[in-house]
Write a protein that holds these residues in place. Structure first.
Motif, PDB file in Angstrom:
ATOM      1  N   LEU A  77       0.829  -1.211   0.000  1.00  0.00           N
ATOM      2  CA  LEU A  77       0.000   0.000   0.000  1.00  0.00           C
ATOM      3  C   LEU A  77       0.857   1.252   0.000  1.00  0.00           C
ATOM      4  O   LEU A  77       0.366   2.353   0.273  1.00  0.00           O
ATOM      5  CB  LEU A  77      -0.953  -0.012   1.196  1.00  0.00           C
ATOM      6  N   GLY A  78       2.132   1.085  -0.311  1.00  0.00           N
ATOM      7  CA  GLY A  78       3.024   2.239  -0.417  1.00  0.00           C
ATOM      8  C   GLY A  78       3.665   2.592   0.914  1.00  0.00           C
ATOM      9  O   GLY A  78       3.161   2.242   1.995  1.00  0.00           O
ATOM     10  N   HIS A  79       4.793   3.283   0.819  1.00  0.00           N
ATOM     11  CA  HIS A  79       5.496   3.735   2.024  1.00  0.00           C
ATOM     12  C   HIS A  79       4.652   4.770   2.758  1.00  0.00           C
ATOM     13  O   HIS A  79       3.983   5.598   2.140  1.00  0.00           O
ATOM     14  CB  HIS A  79       6.851   4.344   1.635  1.00  0.00           C
ATOM     15  N   ALA A  80       4.739   4.744   4.079  1.00  0.00           N
ATOM     16  CA  ALA A  80       4.054   5.713   4.943  1.00  0.00           C
ATOM     17  C   ALA A  80       2.571   5.830   4.590  1.00  0.00           C
ATOM     18  O   ALA A  80       2.011   6.925   4.581  1.00  0.00           O
ATOM     19  CB  ALA A  80       4.736   7.085   4.863  1.00  0.00           C
ATOM     20  N   ASN A  81       1.971   4.684   4.307  1.00  0.00           N
ATOM     21  CA  ASN A  81       0.535   4.720   3.969  1.00  0.00           C
ATOM     22  C   ASN A  81      -0.244   5.370   5.121  1.00  0.00           C
ATOM     23  O   ASN A  81      -0.158   4.923   6.273  1.00  0.00           O
ATOM     24  CB  ASN A  81       0.020   3.297   3.727  1.00  0.00           C
ATOM     25  N   PRO A  82      -1.032   6.428   4.859  1.00  0.00           N
ATOM     26  CA  PRO A  82      -1.673   7.167   5.951  1.00  0.00           C
ATOM     27  C   PRO A  82      -2.654   6.336   6.772  1.00  0.00           C
ATOM     28  O   PRO A  82      -2.735   6.511   7.995  1.00  0.00           O
ATOM     29  CB  PRO A  82      -2.403   8.315   5.241  1.00  0.00           C
ATOM     30  N   THR A  83      -3.381   5.414   6.144  1.00  0.00           N
ATOM     31  CA  THR A  83      -4.343   4.591   6.897  1.00  0.00           C
ATOM     32  C   THR A  83      -3.613   3.681   7.885  1.00  0.00           C
ATOM     33  O   THR A  83      -4.020   3.541   9.052  1.00  0.00           O
ATOM     34  CB  THR A  83      -5.186   3.730   5.921  1.00  0.00           C
ATOM     35  N   VAL A  84      -2.532   3.068   7.402  1.00  0.00           N
ATOM     36  CA  VAL A  84      -1.771   2.166   8.271  1.00  0.00           C
ATOM     37  C   VAL A  84      -1.066   2.981   9.357  1.00  0.00           C
ATOM     38  O   VAL A  84      -1.077   2.606  10.538  1.00  0.00           O
ATOM     39  CB  VAL A  84      -0.749   1.346   7.438  1.00  0.00           C
ATOM     40  N   ALA A  85      -0.491   4.121   8.971  1.00  0.00           N
ATOM     41  CA  ALA A  85       0.239   4.946   9.950  1.00  0.00           C
ATOM     42  C   ALA A  85      -0.693   5.425  11.062  1.00  0.00           C
ATOM     43  O   ALA A  85      -0.338   5.401  12.252  1.00  0.00           O
ATOM     44  CB  ALA A  85       0.879   6.136   9.239  1.00  0.00           C
ATOM     45  N   GLU A  86      -1.903   5.822  10.691  1.00  0.00           N
ATOM     46  CA  GLU A  86      -2.839   6.315  11.693  1.00  0.00           C
ATOM     47  C   GLU A  86      -3.261   5.188  12.648  1.00  0.00           C
ATOM     48  O   GLU A  86      -3.295   5.360  13.872  1.00  0.00           O
ATOM     49  CB  GLU A  86      -4.068   6.911  11.003  1.00  0.00           C
ATOM     50  N   ALA A  87      -3.537   4.005  12.073  1.00  0.00           N
ATOM     51  CA  ALA A  87      -3.977   2.875  12.913  1.00  0.00           C
ATOM     52  C   ALA A  87      -2.872   2.474  13.888  1.00  0.00           C
ATOM     53  O   ALA A  87      -3.128   2.266  15.084  1.00  0.00           O
ATOM     54  CB  ALA A  87      -4.362   1.683  12.026  1.00  0.00           C
ATOM     55  N   VAL A  88      -1.635   2.373  13.386  1.00  0.00           N
ATOM     56  CA  VAL A  88      -0.523   1.954  14.251  1.00  0.00           C
ATOM     57  C   VAL A  88      -0.227   3.051  15.281  1.00  0.00           C
ATOM     58  O   VAL A  88       0.012   2.766  16.458  1.00  0.00           O
ATOM     59  CB  VAL A  88       0.716   1.609  13.393  1.00  0.00           C
ATOM     60  N   GLY A  89      -0.292   4.315  14.845  1.00  0.00           N
ATOM     61  CA  GLY A  89      -0.040   5.428  15.764  1.00  0.00           C
ATOM     62  C   GLY A  89      -1.053   5.457  16.896  1.00  0.00           C
ATOM     63  O   GLY A  89      -0.692   5.604  18.073  1.00  0.00           O
ATOM     64  N   ASP A  90      -2.335   5.268  16.566  1.00  0.00           N
ATOM     65  CA  ASP A  90      -3.379   5.251  17.606  1.00  0.00           C
ATOM     66  C   ASP A  90      -3.134   4.098  18.573  1.00  0.00           C
ATOM     67  O   ASP A  90      -3.310   4.234  19.786  1.00  0.00           O
ATOM     68  CB  ASP A  90      -4.772   5.078  16.975  1.00  0.00           C
ATOM     69  N   GLN A  91      -2.755   2.943  18.006  1.00  0.00           N
ATOM     70  CA  GLN A  91      -2.560   1.767  18.851  1.00  0.00           C
ATOM     71  C   GLN A  91      -1.372   1.953  19.792  1.00  0.00           C
ATOM     72  O   GLN A  91      -1.396   1.478  20.934  1.00  0.00           O
ATOM     73  CB  GLN A  91      -2.374   0.521  17.967  1.00  0.00           C
ATOM     74  N   LEU A  92      -0.342   2.677  19.310  1.00  0.00           N
ATOM     75  CA  LEU A  92       0.837   2.950  20.153  1.00  0.00           C
ATOM     76  C   LEU A  92       0.437   3.638  21.450  1.00  0.00           C
ATOM     77  O   LEU A  92       1.019   3.402  22.501  1.00  0.00           O
ATOM     78  CB  LEU A  92       1.802   3.882  19.406  1.00  0.00           C
ATOM     79  N   ASN A 125       2.042  -4.386   5.692  1.00  0.00           N
ATOM     80  CA  ASN A 125       2.577  -3.231   4.948  1.00  0.00           C
ATOM     81  C   ASN A 125       3.893  -2.717   5.570  1.00  0.00           C
ATOM     82  O   ASN A 125       4.163  -1.518   5.560  1.00  0.00           O
ATOM     83  CB  ASN A 125       1.554  -2.098   4.877  1.00  0.00           C
ATOM     84  N   GLY A 126       4.680  -3.615   6.127  1.00  0.00           N
ATOM     85  CA  GLY A 126       5.950  -3.219   6.729  1.00  0.00           C
ATOM     86  C   GLY A 126       6.014  -3.504   8.216  1.00  0.00           C
ATOM     87  O   GLY A 126       7.093  -3.594   8.794  1.00  0.00           O
ATOM     88  N   MET A 127       4.861  -3.624   8.848  1.00  0.00           N
ATOM     89  CA  MET A 127       4.828  -4.068  10.239  1.00  0.00           C
ATOM     90  C   MET A 127       5.150  -5.567  10.222  1.00  0.00           C
ATOM     91  O   MET A 127       4.555  -6.296   9.432  1.00  0.00           O
ATOM     92  CB  MET A 127       3.412  -3.830  10.791  1.00  0.00           C
ATOM     93  N   PRO A 128       6.074  -6.051  11.070  1.00  0.00           N
ATOM     94  CA  PRO A 128       6.428  -7.474  10.989  1.00  0.00           C
ATOM     95  C   PRO A 128       5.318  -8.364  11.540  1.00  0.00           C
ATOM     96  O   PRO A 128       5.144  -8.485  12.752  1.00  0.00           O
ATOM     97  CB  PRO A 128       7.688  -7.591  11.861  1.00  0.00           C
ATOM     98  N   VAL A 129       4.564  -8.964  10.638  1.00  0.00           N
ATOM     99  CA  VAL A 129       3.448  -9.831  11.041  1.00  0.00           C
ATOM    100  C   VAL A 129       3.152 -10.829   9.923  1.00  0.00           C
ATOM    101  O   VAL A 129       3.252 -10.499   8.741  1.00  0.00           O
ATOM    102  CB  VAL A 129       2.193  -8.994  11.414  1.00  0.00           C
ATOM    103  N   GLY A 130       2.832 -12.029  10.306  1.00  0.00           N
ATOM    104  CA  GLY A 130       2.453 -13.066   9.353  1.00  0.00           C
ATOM    105  C   GLY A 130       1.421 -13.967   9.999  1.00  0.00           C
ATOM    106  O   GLY A 130       0.958 -13.703  11.113  1.00  0.00           O
ATOM    107  N   ALA A 131       1.057 -15.050   9.299  1.00  0.00           N
ATOM    108  CA  ALA A 131       0.082 -15.978   9.858  1.00  0.00           C
ATOM    109  C   ALA A 131       0.198 -17.331   9.195  1.00  0.00           C
ATOM    110  O   ALA A 131       0.608 -17.436   8.036  1.00  0.00           O
ATOM    111  CB  ALA A 131      -1.345 -15.448   9.679  1.00  0.00           C
TER     112      ALA A 131
END
Ligand SMILES: Cc1ncc(COP(=O)(O)O)c(C=O)c1O
Length: 416
Positions: free
Chosen positions: A61-76, A265-271
């Motif tokens: 979804l591209g570098h610094a994707n705003p949707t992902v950044a906002e979700a991770v930032g809120d969760q932090l 999208n760059g966060m280290p996660v798999g399943a």
């Protein structure tokens, strides 16, 4: 970090390897990136690059994707980690949503285990297959040219004998057969085989899509013998190939699916996902990981699914992949473009060294990689724009122009 940097920002390239703070497994990195946005990256000199590698099919979804950044930032600000003794709503939502995606794709209900990397997803799948198979049924068959990870078991499953050699002896219970050869697979799968582990498109092996007949043949063989069909979707999963999962192109239903890369999208996660009765082979204590399903990692998974559904990422990958194939069709020096969606292998004319083209493109500001001596791999963000595709194709044409002899034949398109 600064004492390892050259004034040009081309970290480590001219320094003795012992001055590099990282183990020398990747060779000295030549460029230091500090910022990205969408398909663009900037190095510490401020030079701009187009990233058609996307962290090797990770930043879909591209570098610094705003949707992902906002979700991770809120969760932090809310909660990072609680351990697997307790549930958390973020991981629970992500698990339900990934299970739903795989239910839609495979027609089967299942359960998953969150991991931190692709190799861990495959480790989990191998352990699950051994537990499900029971004693005497523990062998895993995979294809030559495959790539399944760097831990000892996933390296043993990886069909590249040269990578095993320095670490011999490999763990027991792994068998390799020629890629795409159903007869060879049939000969290898006997009653001792717990699972066949297969990619829907071999990525590291040179971008080679499995044909429908091959994947359907493997499915049938697994049904006949009782072996599990594990599809490694670590590079192909999450819309990369123009479907949510690469196995959908062949209309097969795997027993186990492994994921990572684009999922965060760059966060280290798999399943590691398995159909319900297979997942039931695991009992408490059989498997685990401190960081499995942390709220911070799985907040990225929820944001990735939100955003991929919003933009209909599979359809976009299909459309933009077609645009790249069409544009490269006219480029002298390109003899074949194969792959699916936005996972493309560009085969260069005989005599053109892909590694040299890769370095030239880096100088020109385009990031790809040379996946074989004659193949460039393109896996740009799915959000890549038309203008960025045109710019990248222009840069590739420029890099090839000097190298093209009379050997360059017509392009064969193999966008399966
Ligand atoms: C198909 C496939 N499986 C497994 C892996 C291993 O993933 P990781 O490097 O996250 O352990 C990769 C990585 O490139 C891959 O492409």
């Amino acid at each position: 970090m600064t004492n390892h940097e050259t004034p040009s920002g081309h970290a480590f390239a001219h320094a003795p390897m012992a001055n590099c703070p990282f183990m020398p497994v990747f060779g000295p990195p030549s460029i230091m990136f500090e910022r990205g946005r969408g398909t663009e990256l900037w190095d510490t000199d401020g030079k701009r690059y187009l990233d058609f590698l996307a962290g090797i099919a990770v930043v879909s979804l591209g570098h610094a994707n705003p949707t992902v950044a906002e979700a991770v930032g809120d969760q932090l600000d809310r909660l990072l980690h609680v351990s697997n003794f307790f549930a958390n709503p973020v991981a629970t939502e992500a698990a339900v949503r990934v299970n739903d995606l795989l239910h839609d794709a495979s027609g089967q209900r299942g359960q998953l285990f969150f991991t931190n990397s692709g190799a861990e997803s495959n480790e989990c799948a191998i352990k699950l297959a051994r537990k499900f198979g029971g004693r005497g049924r523990h062998t895993v068959v995979s294809a030559l040219g495959s790539f399944h990870g760097r831990t000892l078991a996933t390296l043993a499953a990886t069909g590249q004998p040269a990578k095993h050699e320095p670490f011999a002896p490999m763990p027991e219970g792994f068998r390799h057969v020629a890629w795409g050869d159903l007869d060879a697979m049939r000969a290898a799968v006997d009653g001792s085989v717990a699972a066949v582990l297969i990619e829907s498109v071999q990525g590291e092996g040179g971008v080679h899509p499995a044909t429908t007949d091959y994947l359907q043949g493997v499915r049938q063989l697994c049904d006949e013998t009782g072996a599990l069909m594990i599809v490694d979707e670590i590079q192909t999963g999450f819309a990369r190939t123009g479907r949510w999962f690469g196995f959908e192109h062949a209309d097969v239903s795997p027993d186990v699916v492994t994921l990572a890369k684009a999922m965060g999208n760059g966060m280290p996660v798999g399943a590691c996902w398995a159909r319900l009765d297979v997942a039931a082979a695991f009992e408490p204590g059989d498997h685990g990981s401190t960081y499995s399903g942390t709220p911070i990692a799985t907040s990225a998974v929820n944001a990735v699914i939100d955003e991929m559904q919003r933009i209909d990422a599979p359809a976009v990958a299909e459309r933009q992949g077609r645009r790249i194939v069409d544009a490269l069709g006219g480029v002298p020096g390109v003899v074949d473009v194969r792959g699916r969606g936005l996972m493309l292998g560009v085969e260069l004319a005989p005599g053109i060294d892909a590694a040299a083209v890769y370095r030239d493109l880096l100088d020109r500001g385009l990031i790809v990689n040379a996946v074989t001596p004659s193949t460039l791999r393109l896996v740009p963000p799915i959000t890549v724009t038309d203008a960025e595709i045109d710019e990248a194709v222009g840069l590739i044409a420029g890099a090839l122009a000097d190298r093209v002899g009379n050997s360059a034949g017509p392009v064969q398109e193999e966008l399966l």
